[in-house]
Design a protein around this motif. Structure first.
Motif, mmCIF file in Angstrom:
data_model
loop_
_atom_site.group_PDB
_atom_site.id
_atom_site.type_symbol
_atom_site.label_atom_id
_atom_site.label_comp_id
_atom_site.label_asym_id
_atom_site.label_seq_id
_atom_site.Cartn_x
_atom_site.Cartn_y
_atom_site.Cartn_z
ATOM 1 N N ASN A 194 30.662 47.395 35.894
ATOM 2 C CA ASN A 194 30.427 46.934 34.529
ATOM 3 C C ASN A 194 31.481 45.968 33.984
ATOM 4 O O ASN A 194 31.336 45.428 32.907
ATOM 5 N N ASN A 195 32.542 45.725 34.784
ATOM 6 C CA ASN A 195 33.525 44.742 34.297
ATOM 7 C C ASN A 195 33.342 43.362 34.942
ATOM 8 O O ASN A 195 34.154 42.476 34.756
ATOM 9 N N ILE A 196 32.270 43.213 35.746
ATOM 10 C CA ILE A 196 32.017 41.898 36.347
ATOM 11 C C ILE A 196 30.792 41.269 35.684
ATOM 12 O O ILE A 196 29.729 41.882 35.625
ATOM 13 N N ALA A 197 30.975 40.057 35.176
ATOM 14 C CA ALA A 197 29.842 39.304 34.632
ATOM 15 C C ALA A 197 29.323 38.355 35.707
ATOM 16 O O ALA A 197 30.095 37.901 36.558
ATOM 17 N N PHE A 198 28.013 38.059 35.684
ATOM 18 C CA PHE A 198 27.436 37.197 36.716
ATOM 19 C C PHE A 198 26.985 35.883 36.101
ATOM 20 O O PHE A 198 26.389 35.864 35.019
ATOM 21 N N CYS A 199 27.269 34.825 36.814
ATOM 22 C CA CYS A 199 27.000 33.528 36.247
ATOM 23 C C CYS A 199 26.412 32.611 37.316
ATOM 24 O O CYS A 199 27.100 32.256 38.267
ATOM 25 N N GLY A 318 39.628 46.985 36.881
ATOM 26 C CA GLY A 318 38.784 47.309 35.732
ATOM 27 C C GLY A 318 38.783 46.252 34.640
ATOM 28 O O GLY A 318 38.030 46.349 33.675
ATOM 29 N N GLU A 319 39.624 45.226 34.798
ATOM 30 C CA GLU A 319 39.661 44.176 33.773
ATOM 31 C C GLU A 319 38.478 43.230 33.945
ATOM 32 O O GLU A 319 37.929 43.078 35.040
ATOM 33 N N SER A 320 38.153 42.559 32.866
ATOM 34 C CA SER A 320 37.003 41.673 32.858
ATOM 35 C C SER A 320 37.123 40.534 33.878
ATOM 36 O O SER A 320 38.125 39.826 33.920
ATOM 37 N N SER A 321 36.094 40.372 34.710
ATOM 38 C CA SER A 321 36.105 39.346 35.755
ATOM 39 C C SER A 321 34.729 38.708 35.841
ATOM 40 O O SER A 321 33.758 39.243 35.312
ATOM 41 N N VAL A 322 34.657 37.565 36.537
ATOM 42 C CA VAL A 322 33.382 36.849 36.596
ATOM 43 C C VAL A 322 33.025 36.476 38.029
ATOM 44 O O VAL A 322 33.889 36.034 38.795
ATOM 45 N N GLY A 323 31.763 36.654 38.386
ATOM 46 C CA GLY A 323 31.238 36.168 39.654
ATOM 47 C C GLY A 323 30.385 34.936 39.382
ATOM 48 O O GLY A 323 29.437 35.007 38.619
ATOM 49 N N VAL A 324 30.752 33.813 40.002
ATOM 50 C CA VAL A 324 30.028 32.569 39.763
ATOM 51 C C VAL A 324 29.280 32.170 41.018
ATOM 52 O O VAL A 324 29.830 32.225 42.123
ATOM 53 N N ILE A 325 28.027 31.791 40.877
ATOM 54 C CA ILE A 325 27.261 31.275 42.002
ATOM 55 C C ILE A 325 26.861 29.850 41.714
ATOM 56 O O ILE A 325 26.240 29.573 40.688
ATOM 57 N N LEU A 326 27.254 28.958 42.621
ATOM 58 C CA LEU A 326 26.855 27.562 42.479
ATOM 59 C C LEU A 326 25.840 27.276 43.583
ATOM 60 O O LEU A 326 26.111 27.553 44.756
ATOM 61 N N THR A 459 31.163 46.110 30.184
ATOM 62 C CA THR A 459 32.282 46.258 29.257
ATOM 63 C C THR A 459 32.433 45.034 28.363
ATOM 64 O O THR A 459 32.846 45.139 27.230
ATOM 65 N N GLU A 460 32.146 43.844 28.928
ATOM 66 C CA GLU A 460 32.190 42.658 28.074
ATOM 67 C C GLU A 460 30.863 41.919 28.156
ATOM 68 O O GLU A 460 29.859 42.435 27.721
ATOM 69 N N GLN A 461 30.870 40.732 28.764
ATOM 70 C CA GLN A 461 29.603 39.997 28.816
ATOM 71 C C GLN A 461 28.791 40.427 30.031
ATOM 72 O O GLN A 461 29.314 40.965 30.990
ATOM 73 N N CYS A 462 27.469 40.158 29.989
ATOM 74 C CA CYS A 462 26.603 40.635 31.064
ATOM 75 C C CYS A 462 26.372 39.574 32.128
ATOM 76 O O CYS A 462 26.895 39.649 33.220
ATOM 77 N N CYS A 463 25.578 38.544 31.805
ATOM 78 C CA CYS A 463 25.270 37.545 32.825
ATOM 79 C C CYS A 463 24.738 36.277 32.153
ATOM 80 O O CYS A 463 24.460 36.266 30.957
ATOM 81 N N SER A 464 24.584 35.236 32.979
ATOM 82 C CA SER A 464 24.173 33.953 32.404
ATOM 83 C C SER A 464 22.732 33.992 31.871
ATOM 84 O O SER A 464 22.350 33.167 31.047
ATOM 85 N N ASN A 465 21.939 34.962 32.320
ATOM 86 C CA ASN A 465 20.595 35.085 31.748
ATOM 87 C C ASN A 465 20.603 35.903 30.451
ATOM 88 O O ASN A 465 19.601 35.944 29.736
ATOM 89 N N CYS A 466 21.705 36.594 30.205
ATOM 90 C CA CYS A 466 21.821 37.353 28.955
ATOM 91 C C CYS A 466 22.791 36.652 28.000
ATOM 92 O O CYS A 466 23.431 37.306 27.169
ATOM 93 N N GLY A 467 22.970 35.353 28.193
ATOM 94 C CA GLY A 467 23.759 34.580 27.241
ATOM 95 C C GLY A 467 25.255 34.548 27.486
ATOM 96 O O GLY A 467 26.050 34.565 26.554
ATOM 97 N N ASP A 469 28.875 33.327 27.821
ATOM 98 C CA ASP A 469 29.540 32.194 27.173
ATOM 99 C C ASP A 469 30.978 32.102 27.681
ATOM 100 O O ASP A 469 31.777 33.022 27.488
ATOM 101 N N TRP A 470 31.298 31.012 28.365
ATOM 102 C CA TRP A 470 32.648 30.863 28.934
ATOM 103 C C TRP A 470 33.722 30.922 27.845
ATOM 104 O O TRP A 470 34.822 31.408 28.085
ATOM 105 N N ASN A 471 33.377 30.423 26.657
ATOM 106 C CA ASN A 471 34.380 30.408 25.587
ATOM 107 C C ASN A 471 34.842 31.809 25.205
ATOM 108 O O ASN A 471 35.929 31.994 24.672
ATOM 109 N N LYS A 472 33.960 32.771 25.499
ATOM 110 C CA LYS A 472 34.332 34.135 25.103
ATOM 111 C C LYS A 472 35.073 34.868 26.213
ATOM 112 O O LYS A 472 35.451 36.036 26.073
ATOM 113 N N TRP A 473 35.217 34.199 27.341
ATOM 114 C CA TRP A 473 35.941 34.856 28.437
ATOM 115 C C TRP A 473 37.381 34.358 28.463
ATOM 116 O O TRP A 473 37.641 33.198 28.774
ATOM 117 N N VAL A 474 38.310 35.250 28.074
ATOM 118 C CA VAL A 474 39.704 34.826 27.986
ATOM 119 C C VAL A 474 40.587 35.788 28.786
ATOM 120 O O VAL A 474 41.241 36.660 28.212
#
Lengths: 503, 345
Positions: A194-199, A318-326, A459-467, A469-474
């Motif tokens: 739950n601490n990984i957002a998908f993008c 457990g800290e907020s992290s992001v998985g990016v797929i290009l 815990t923070e943001q969910c995924c790019s289909n659920c909105g 926002d990079w600006n909110k990831w700090v």
């Protein structure tokens, strides 16, 4: 727990599994990646009075784990595999009773002679790591795993612990059946992190991928992994990124590098001397860096399970992290090609058999079955596939060829059929992955759906289909020490290296 | 540049008398008698075994580049020869090529290197109370050595580090700043893992082989100073129990030598060892190269020796075949090889 591993608490599932293991029960544990699976047998190995054997599919992973355990003060541990030099192996086998924790590769374990050595020991726990390798429907099927039940029997049924991070309910059932332990206790935990957002980001071409990566790594000063399926692209990207980002330390890592050089890169990453690594799937097994914040996929792997494993290296603390797929439109074809090359075509096998038959009739020396890749221009996976199939039908026995035309005619149909089955299966897995990438629904739910029914709240943001926002990831940026880099300063560097800065 | 310089230097010195794979064998330190002999005859022993991990493909690529640059050219027999352009290029980078002592330290280098680096990693960590780290070397022998060494010195780690600094600083001062700096970057210590070759190559904008060879040069320098200068007691300890000698006798040749010393005849040695005459002859040539006293004239008389010497002079060659064609047909290859060893003593 604290006394042996310096952790002051258990993570989810560990306590339950360990307590059942210590009570001598057979256990199947499915825990998400990064949740400290290995503690589930390393702690019991310390506590039980006897030997713990761990079957592990990847030799490099096994060697890394032994190194780490030794570094952590767990000294009576050893890895046995076919890469151990002969003299070293002999020394170890003669002193086998001085070890508490023994890692073995499934191939090594198949040899009767090796089993006999293990039989002399008081084996109190038999661990099957990455147990999904048992199942044909697991994404990393290893036929040697299907014969583990024989070994367990030969060792007089010690308690068995099977562990996996990626096992669907079907695969779980397969594991239990293949190990022949219907009463196995199941400890299944949800895999979603739950601490990984998908993008997911669709781009037009590779150039754009590179630009996007440069942008991300420029704005986020955090430890990052970038995954590739090609060694060459990983190298090239690392070089062009370090030209673009003079303040970041970028390196590459892949299976084609020498082991000692790989170790340097790994350890530098652990020490934050490097903060971006361009790598292939060879990186990450057994890497316990807790603060990886970004996992970017320049290329996707070939199935969802591998993706879950790779992205799961993010945010272990457990800290907020992001998985990016290009990805872009051409990627699917690239992946489909790789899937195709993982298996040999029947024409290639025909050709191999023909070569062998000619050699036999003209009495030319044949290379051993382990070296059949010399006879054909195929990759390692495909060569292993052929070897296993011929073994299965008795055309290879004890590292010798047993082939004649009649026998081959007889078994060929079966192999053709199996090949088609595997090919279909692998294509399905690939399609499943690309369907996921292109879905309009929640990426998190779609990703974990095959494995579980319920999901925790992110815990923070969910995924790019659920909105998303990079600006909110700090995330918190890395603290970096400035380095003296001119060659003229080597004396100062040497003083620092030898801890003399105080003097 | 360094690697290419060494290659061109080798091909100049062997002067088309040997193939390109003989230079490859030299660089990786092949233990074949032919390679060891080549190293001596052509005065390229300093390059012997300086690049053990060199891949054949990488070697080929470098040679092709040198051909493309027109520093080397292939002759009719597929042997490489140095061009005029190559000669003047080589003259311009000559000084860079010094500092290797491959043959001399062939048996010592790798172990010395690993012992020193593992010890530095160990002592810098433990002196900061860090007892858990992943060792850079997992060679059993090296580990045992460092363990013993560490036990002896752990109480005085500050002093030891200070002495190490003094010795390394002094030794590395004999190199260029760039070479010294690379050497320091490669060292792994407390919370600082040394650079990989790829990283050095990026940081210093040099090819990977050049980086590797520059590091090697640093270690050869350490080995040399500890042997000839009394200011390096600490470094000398890392060569403990390592026999510094010019490429020692192979095991099998040692057995033959022992029989020889017991005054067994050539025939008897063949029978006792159940080896072919050719093999025993190889051993004898090897022994002749290593031993200060070898009874050369048991195998060739002075007239034969003079005849061979004459051909070497007049034809300016060490090539066995060419010598053989120009001497009395009764003179054997074995005798020519022995004569060449004697000639070079």
């Amino acid at each position: 727990m604290y006394r042996h591993f310096n952790y002051d608490s258990f993570r989810q599932g560990q306590k339950e599994i360990i307590s059942d293991v210590l009570h001598g029960k057979d256990v199947l544990g499915v825990l998400p990646t990064g949740s400290g699976k290995s503690i589930c047998y390393q702690l019991p190995a310390k506590l039980v009075d006897g030997v713990t054997i761990v079957v592990s599919p990847l030799i490099s992973l096994m060697i890394d784990q032994v190194k780490e355990l030794k570094a952590a003060g767990f000294k009576d541990v050893i890895a046995l595999n076919s890469f151990l030099p002969f003299i070293e192996q002999q020394r170890v086998l003669n002193n086998l009773d001085s070890y508490r924790l023994i890692y073995v590769s499934p191939e090594w374990l198949q040899k009767r002679k090796h089993q006999n050595y293990l039989k002399q020991l008081p084996v109190k726990l038999f661990v099957v790591d990455e147990a999904h390798c048992i199942s044909q429907w697991g994404h990393e099927f290893r036929p040697d795993y299907q014969r583990l039940h024989e070994v367990i029997e030969a060792l007089n049924h010690p308690p068995v612990l099977a562990l996996s991070a990626t096992a669907t309910p079907d695969v779980q059932a397969d594991i239990i059946q293949s190990l022949n332990k219907p009463a196995m206790k199941r400890h299944i935990y949800p895999m979603d992190r739950n601490n990984i957002a998908f993008c997911v980001k669709e781009v037009d071409n590779d150039q754009e991928k590179l630009e996007r990566i440069a942008e991300l790594t420029k704005s986020y000063f955090v430890p990052a992994l970038i995954y590739f399926t090609s060694r060459q692209t990983a190298e090239e990207t690392a070089l062009s990124l370090s030209a673009k980002l003079p303040k970041r330390n970028v390196a590459y890592y892949h299976g084609g590098m020498e082991a000692s050089e790989r170790l340097r890169i790994q350890q530098q990453f652990m020490n934050n001397q490097i903060d971006i690594i361009c790598c292939t799937s060879a990186f990450g097994m057994g890497i316990n860096k807790p603060d990886i914040r970004l996992v970017i996929h320049y290329h996707l792997p070939l199935q969802i399970e591998s993706y879950i494993q790779e992205v799961g290296r993010a945010g272990r603390d457990g800290e907020s992290s992001v998985g990016v797929i290009l990805y872009h439109k051409g990627d699917f074809r690239l992946s489909a090609n790789m899937v195709k090359n993982e298996l040999p075509s029947i024409e290639v096998i025909d050709q191999l058999i023909a070569t062998i038959l000619t050699c036999q009739s003209t009495q030319v020396d044949l290379p051993s079955p382990e070296q059949l890749h010399i006879l054909l221009d195929i990759n390692e996976g495909a060569a292993r596939f052929i070897q296993r199939q011929l073994q299965k039908y008795g055309l290879i026995r004890d590292s010798e060829w047993f082939i004649d035309e009649k026998k081959w005619k007889y078994v060929r149909e079966g192999i053709v059929q199996y090949l088609e089955e595997r090919q279909l299966y692998k294509n399905d897995k690939l399609n499943e992955l690309y369907r996921w990438v292109q879905t309009g629904k929640c990426l998190r739910q779609t990703l974990y759906q095959p494995f579980q029914d319920e999901f925790g709240e992110p815990t923070e943001q969910c995924c790019s289909n659920c909105g998303f926002d990079w600006n909110k990831w700090v995330p918190e940026p890395l603290f970096k020490m400035p380095e003296a880099s001119s060659p003229l300063n080597w004396r100062i560097k040497l003083q620092k290296t030898l801890n003399m800065e105080e003097a | 540049m360094l690697f290419q310089g060494i290659l061109v230097d080798c091909f100049q010195k062997i002067n088309q008398e040997r193939t390109s794979s003989s230079v490859y064998n030299l660089l990786i330190g092949k233990k074949a008698i032919q390679t060891i002999q080549d190293a001596r005859f052509y005065h390229i022993a300093d390059y012997y075994g300086i690049y053990p991990g060199l891949a054949k493909d990488d070697y080929r690529i470098q040679l092709n580049q040198l051909i493309e640059l027109d520093y080397l050219r292939e002759d009719n027999e597929k042997k490489l020869q140095i061009t005029k352009k190559g000669r003047s290029w080589l003259a311009s980078c000559k000084t860079n090529l010094d500092g290797f002592a491959g043959a001399k330290y062939a048996n010592v280098m790798e172990t010395f290197k690993q012992r020193l680096l593992l010890f530095i990693q160990t002592i810098t960590n433990t002196s900061k109370k860090q007892y858990l780290f992943i060792p850079i070397s997992d060679n059993y022998e090296v580990e045992q050595f460092v363990k013993g060494f560490y036990k002896q010195y752990k109480q005085r780690s500050k002093e030891v580090l200070h002495q190490l600094y003094k010795e390394l600083e002094k030794a590395l001062s004999g190199l260029s700043d760039l070479e010294a700096s690379m050497f320091v970057d490669r060292i792994t210590s407390y919370y600082s893992y040394g650079s990989s070759l790829q990283q050095l190559s990026q940081d210093y904008q040099l090819s990977i082989p050049d980086c590797f060879l520059i590091l090697q040069k640093g270690f050869y320098r350490l080995l040399r100073v500890q042997e000839y200068d009394n200011d390096y007691p600490m470094l000398r300890l890392f060569t403990k129990n390592l026999a510094i000698s010019d490429t020692p006798l192979s095991q099998t040749a040692q057995l033959t030598l022992r029989l020889l010393q017991k005054k067994h005849s050539f025939k008897e040695i063949m029978q006792i060892r159940r080896l072919k005459a050719n093999t025993i002859q190889d051993h004898l040539v090897e022994i002749a190269m290593h031993e200060a006293e070898f009874p050369f004239f048991d195998y060739l008389d002075s007239a034969i020796y003079e005849e061979i010497k004459e051909v070497v002079h007049s034809k300016q060659t060490y090539r066995l075949k060419e010598i053989k064609n120009n001497v009395n047909p009764d003179i054997s290859y074995f005798q020519i090889r022995l004569a060449l060893v004697l000639y070079n003593k």
